[in-house]
Structure formats: C-alpha cells, structure tokens
Design an enzyme around this catalytic site. Sequence first.
Site, PDB file in Angstrom:
ATOM      1  N   ASP A  90       0.793  -1.317  -0.060  1.00  0.00           N
ATOM      2  CA  ASP A  90       0.045  -0.067   0.035  1.00  0.00           C
ATOM      3  C   ASP A  90       0.695   1.131  -0.113  1.00  0.00           C
ATOM      4  OD1 ASP A  90      -2.587   1.060   0.220  1.00  0.00           O
ATOM      5  OD2 ASP A  90      -1.532   2.041   2.034  1.00  0.00           O
TER       6      ASP A  90
ATOM      7  N   THR B 123      -2.932   5.431  -4.233  1.00  0.00           N
ATOM      8  CA  THR B 123      -1.837   6.289  -3.678  1.00  0.00           C
ATOM      9  C   THR B 123      -0.497   5.965  -4.431  1.00  0.00           C
ATOM     10  OG1 THR B 123      -1.407   4.582  -1.899  1.00  0.00           O
ATOM     11  CG2 THR B 123      -2.758   6.357  -1.325  1.00  0.00           C
ATOM     12  N   THR B 124      -0.268   4.777  -4.786  1.00  0.00           N
ATOM     13  CA  THR B 124       1.057   4.443  -5.385  1.00  0.00           C
ATOM     14  C   THR B 124       1.065   5.126  -6.705  1.00  0.00           C
ATOM     15  OG1 THR B 124       0.724   2.156  -4.307  1.00  0.00           O
ATOM     16  CG2 THR B 124       2.453   2.519  -6.166  1.00  0.00           C
TER      17      THR B 124
ATOM     18  N   ASP C 256      -9.293   0.025   1.286  1.00  0.00           N
ATOM     19  CA  ASP C 256      -9.230   0.353   0.004  1.00  0.00           C
ATOM     20  C   ASP C 256     -10.421   0.102  -0.934  1.00  0.00           C
ATOM     21  OD1 ASP C 256      -6.677   1.209   0.365  1.00  0.00           O
ATOM     22  OD2 ASP C 256      -5.657   0.248  -1.195  1.00  0.00           O
TER      23      ASP C 256
HETATM   24  N1  LIG Z   1      -5.656  -7.571 -13.671  1.00  0.00           N
HETATM   25  C1  LIG Z   1      -4.908  -6.401 -13.767  1.00  0.00           C
HETATM   26  N2  LIG Z   1      -4.336  -6.280 -15.102  1.00  0.00           N
HETATM   27  C2  LIG Z   1      -3.648  -5.179 -15.017  1.00  0.00           C
HETATM   28  N3  LIG Z   1      -3.670  -4.248 -14.439  1.00  0.00           N
HETATM   29  C3  LIG Z   1      -4.663  -4.220 -13.160  1.00  0.00           C
HETATM   30  C4  LIG Z   1      -5.115  -5.438 -12.845  1.00  0.00           C
HETATM   31  N4  LIG Z   1      -5.949  -5.127 -11.826  1.00  0.00           N
HETATM   32  C5  LIG Z   1      -5.497  -4.045 -11.318  1.00  0.00           C
HETATM   33  N5  LIG Z   1      -4.676  -3.581 -12.412  1.00  0.00           N
HETATM   34  C6  LIG Z   1      -4.068  -1.919 -12.007  1.00  0.00           C
HETATM   35  O1  LIG Z   1      -3.348  -1.935 -10.967  1.00  0.00           O
HETATM   36  C7  LIG Z   1      -3.216  -0.487 -10.632  1.00  0.00           C
HETATM   37  C8  LIG Z   1      -3.558  -0.663  -8.954  1.00  0.00           C
HETATM   38  O2  LIG Z   1      -2.348  -1.139  -8.414  1.00  0.00           O
HETATM   39  P1  LIG Z   1      -2.173  -0.882  -6.770  1.00  0.00           P
HETATM   40  O3  LIG Z   1      -3.328  -1.021  -6.043  1.00  0.00           O
HETATM   41  O4  LIG Z   1      -0.879  -1.538  -6.503  1.00  0.00           O
HETATM   42  O5  LIG Z   1      -1.828   0.761  -6.828  1.00  0.00           O
HETATM   43  P2  LIG Z   1      -2.749   1.904  -6.565  1.00  0.00           P
HETATM   44  O6  LIG Z   1      -4.137   1.516  -6.352  1.00  0.00           O
HETATM   45  O7  LIG Z   1      -2.249   3.153  -7.321  1.00  0.00           O
HETATM   46  O8  LIG Z   1      -2.161   2.233  -4.792  1.00  0.00           O
HETATM   47  P3  LIG Z   1      -2.514   1.847  -3.507  1.00  0.00           P
HETATM   48  O9  LIG Z   1      -3.522   0.651  -3.712  1.00  0.00           O
HETATM   49  O10 LIG Z   1      -1.304   1.591  -2.757  1.00  0.00           O
HETATM   50  O11 LIG Z   1      -3.186   2.851  -2.835  1.00  0.00           O
HETATM   51  C9  LIG Z   1      -4.295   0.042 -11.420  1.00  0.00           C
HETATM   52  O12 LIG Z   1      -3.815   0.773 -12.448  1.00  0.00           O
HETATM   53  C10 LIG Z   1      -5.107  -0.979 -11.869  1.00  0.00           C
HETATM   54  O13 LIG Z   1      -5.880  -0.679 -13.144  1.00  0.00           O
HETATM   55 MG   LIG Z   2      -5.045  -0.024  -5.433  1.00  0.00          MG
END
Ligand SMILES: Nc1ncnc2c1ncn2[C@@H]1O[C@H](COP(=O)(O)OP(=O)(O)OP(=O)(O)O)[C@@H](O)[C@H]1O
Ligand SMILES: [Mg+2]
Length: 565
Positions: A67, A100-101, A396
């Site tokens: 996260d 957030t990331t 989340d």
């Molecule tokens: N099956 C999938 N294939 C490709 N991308 C995906 C898939 N599932 C989720 N994602 C992508 O992963 C990203 C989110 O990743 P992640 O949750 O690690 O980061 P975040 O939401 O930016 O930050 P955080 O969850 O740490 O607050 C999004 O861009 C989402 O579209």
């Molecule tokens: Mg996320």
Amino acid sequence: MSVPTSAGGVPVLILKEGSSRSRGKDAQHTNIMAAKIVAETVKSALGPKGMDKMLVDSFGDVTITSDGRTILDEMDIQHPSAKMMVEVAKTQDNEAGDGTTTAVIISGALLDQAEDLTEKNVHPTIIIDGYKKASDQALKTLEKIAIPVDIHTQGYLKKAAMTSMASKLVSEHREHLAELSVKAVLQVATKEGAKHKADIDDIKVEKKPGESVSDTKLINGIVLDKEIVHSGMPKIVENAKIILLDTALEIEKTEFDAKINIESPEQMDAFLKQEETMLREMVNKITATGANVVLCQKGLDDMVQHFLSRKGIVAVRRIKKSDMEKLAKATGGKIITNLDDMSLADLGSASIVEERKIGDDKMTFVEGCKNARAVTILIRGGTERIVDEAERSLHDALCVVRDIVEEPKVLGGGGAPELEVSRILKKYAETLPGREQLAVRRFAEAMETVPVTLTENAGLDPIDILSELRARHEKGEIWAGIEVHSGKVQDMSQAGVFEPLAVKKQIIKSATEAASMILKIDDVIASGKMKTPPMPPGGPPGGPPAGWAGWVQAPECTKIRQRKV
Ligand SMILES: Nc1ncnc2c1ncn2[C@@H]1O[C@H](COP(=O)(O)OP(=O)(O)OP(=O)(O)O)[C@@H](O)[C@H]1O
Ligand SMILES: [Mg+2]
C-alpha cells in the site's frame, strides 16, 4: 555561494549561523531528485504483479505491505520535497482511498519530464501552466470516457473492489472481501436526492488473528472488543433491548476535597447503606425502562454489576465513544447522558447480544439489528501481519465502493485510461502555441508511466506492449490495457478490471498539484538544526500516563515513544 558584502566590504549576514541555502537550478534539481527517489521506491509495488515491501520500525516491528501510503508513512522520510510526495499519498488516501501508489508515480514522472524541459531552458512557470492545462484536459477526458453504472443492479461495485485488492497480499480472498465490502457500504449508504452518500466511518473494522481471511465476516450490527462485565450475567440475550449510556453507574467523587468523620460502626454502616441505596436506585431506573442490555461508555460499580446480574441484565463497560455512536446508528437507540431522562423509546434493539470467544479474546456481538446504519466487518487471518494487511486492503476496497456509490462512474484499469488520456493530450498539444505545447506533450508522456510500470512489474517487455497499446487506442479501443495475468493487451472492460472515476480524477489532481508545487520552488532556506536536550532518565517529567508502565527510548530515535509493558 559567495556572501553578499556591503559597500565597505563587510559581509551582510541575514540568516542565523548554521542555516543553509540553495538557489535556482541547484535547488530545483535537488528537490526533483528527492521526489523522484520516492516515486522510484514505490514503483515496484504497483499493480497485481507488484512486489511487497517489508518495513521494520525502530522497535523492530514489521509491516509487510504494497500500500503506497503505508510504505511512505512508515519510511519516516526527512527531505522536505520528498515529504511532499508523502503528502500526495496522504491526500489521495483521504480523498479517494485508493490510487496512492499511482499518484506518487505520476507525480514523479511529471517532475522527471519537467526536469528535462528545464535543462532545455524552458522556464518552470511555463511548465506549470502547461501542466495545469493538461490536467484540466485530462479530467475532461476521463469524465467523457467514464462508464455510468447502476449501483444496485450491476456487478461493477464488486469488480472494482476486486480490482483494488488484486495487488494486495490477500488477493486470493478478494472475491469474498469484495462481496463483504459491497454489502457493508450499501447497508450504510443513504439517499440524498438523486445521489447516494456513504460514510465508511459507519463501517467498523475489527480484526483478530486466527482462522483464515476467508472466515472474515460481515456483522449486521457492532462487534465490541470487550467482554461482559460480570460472570453471573447471561452470555447471550435474545431480543435485546439496549440502553446506551454515556454516564457512569458509580458514586461520583466530589471535585473538591471533602472529609467525613465517621466515629462509630453504626455511622459506617449507615454510610455504606446510603451508597448501596444510591446504586440500587440507578439499577432500578434501568430496569424500569425494560432494558435487558446496558452498554456503557464509562465505568460500572462492582455493586451495580452485581445488582444487574441478579436481574439477568447484561452489561459491557468502557466502550469507546466512536463505538457508542456506531451502536446508536446500528441499534436505533439514543445515547443517554442522564438516568432521570430516559424512556422505552430511547432503547436500541438487536436480535441478539452475545459474548463469543474469538481467538484468545472474548468479544461482545450486538447483532441482527433492523435497518442498521452501522455495521462491522470482523477480519480473521492466519497471522497478525496478514490481518493487518487485510485491514489495509479492505480499507481500499471500502473506499472504492464508496467512491462509486457517491459518483456512479467507472473506468477500465490496466493503464487503459492513462493511455487514452495520453493520446488525447498529444492531439491537444498540437492546438497550443509555443512552449506550453512542450509541457502538455511531456504530461502526456508522464501518463504512460502507469501502463509501462504495470508491464515492467509483470516482467513483460514495455516497448512491445506500449506500441501495441498506442496502436489499439489510435484505432478507437479506449479500454485497451495491459492485463497482467495473461500478459496480453486486452479490453479491460471485458476483463472485468474496473476502477472508480473518482480515484483516477483525484490522482491527476494530486499528482499535478504536487509536481507544480515542487517545480515552483527556486530557493531552499533551511535553518540550523535545533539541539534537543537529552531526555532525562525515566522519561519526561510527570511520569508515564496512567496504565503505562514506563518509557523506552527507541534506538536512534529522538522521540520517546510509549509502549504498554
Ligand atoms: N488484472 C489487472 N491487470 C492489469 N492491471 C491491473 C489489474 N488489476 C489491477 N490493475 C491495475 O493496478 C493498478 C493499481 O495498483 P495498486 O493497487 O498496486 O496501486 P494504487 O491503487 O495506485 O495504490 P494503493 O492501492 O497502494 O493505494 C491500477 O492501475 C489497476 O488498473
Ligand atoms: Mg490500489
């Protein structure tokens, strides 16, 4: 840096000794570097194939997470502009709860592109103006391509919740957790005109290590991490009529010092009897309402506990204020502050109040509430770390569902919206004159970092994938994104990977604002470090707070933290 001198050659010092200052390109370069390092750190955690970070604090406590916000929070970052990136993650988390990331990565990419432009002598103000225009255009594009959804009939809420958990340690249980999140948010949501509002503070999240994440449950009511006060009370009450009390059932001590002289055993006896009568009266007032459960925010005298248990009334004491508020919402009861002023109508109801043993602890369940406007999710999991990460992931998911309930629009994931925005921005840039055009183009390139990072983290070749993505978007496939499990470019709306529009909009806003703020700085003046006096042995004067056994100094830590020993 040469020190300015007066006409007589005397150096003019305006800053305190020990202060440091850097200006112009130097300052900009260092700031951008620091922010980029932060972005680089979280990059590998993006997406379902992203890696986790193990963070060890000065006490040796370990957190394992992917996260973004938690990583940055735990890193104890010192550099001022790096701290601004931490702020980006915080704002993103507070406003949207997810993304957030991504926000930090885009912010870093915007700064990286801007640095390149400043080296080509484009002034930061021009870049900032260009970025602002690009961000407005990006927001418009997202609004335009977003898919409107009906929150009650389609599975988008669940799919979006599952997407948000796809990248987490607990992803294997994401379907179960997503279902719970959707049910919980819809249960507490209220309709305001044509819109819905949901406050995730009305969803209590309790966690207890043990069993497995798949045993996590949604309780239609509130779970209290407290046991029933007296062993003589029943452990289970059906058709509970509940009094919620915000007053102590004890003889209050006077605020001033009073002294009573008791000179004979009879007087002592009378004094104790008087106390007993007062306590008995309190219990009588409670029984008069017809309640069979007392949930109290304050203390309960031993004698009151005894009287209540004799009448078969169940009681729990010292409940947190926030839990009392949730209990009121769940049971429909009113919080009572004066025993003389309560009636049957103030009581809350639940079909069952029961003390259950969960793991090693006893917890009280107030369950089966009709029209509960507050609910509980009780997280279980193999170890404490898994339970902690499950809690963060669930946060989340709950936020994502809330976002869609409040603004019912979603976007495909997997970098598809970022790529579409990038494509539109490149076209938009051509309509702009002069150097702003450069800035907008750079913004468009920065947006591509998301699909590129997702691809890299999945161990795929970003060059091939990016060209395919660009080509398919050019052909009008707006949801073409990289599906990291199959490793192929796919229509993400068909792959069922959805994200709330609110999250993506907030990412653009926070990332642009943070990058612009850092770019605007051309002078960093840091005053000399204040020397903190060493902590006296045994901790600060006044001793530790009640209930705390003492102080321990963390190694290499200037702060003294409290620990319950
Ligand atoms: N099956 C999938 N294939 C490709 N991308 C995906 C898939 N599932 C989720 N994602 C992508 O992963 C990203 C989110 O990743 P992640 O949750 O690690 O980061 P975040 O939401 O930016 O930050 P955080 O969850 O740490 O607050 C999004 O861009 C989402 O579209
Ligand atoms: Mg996320």
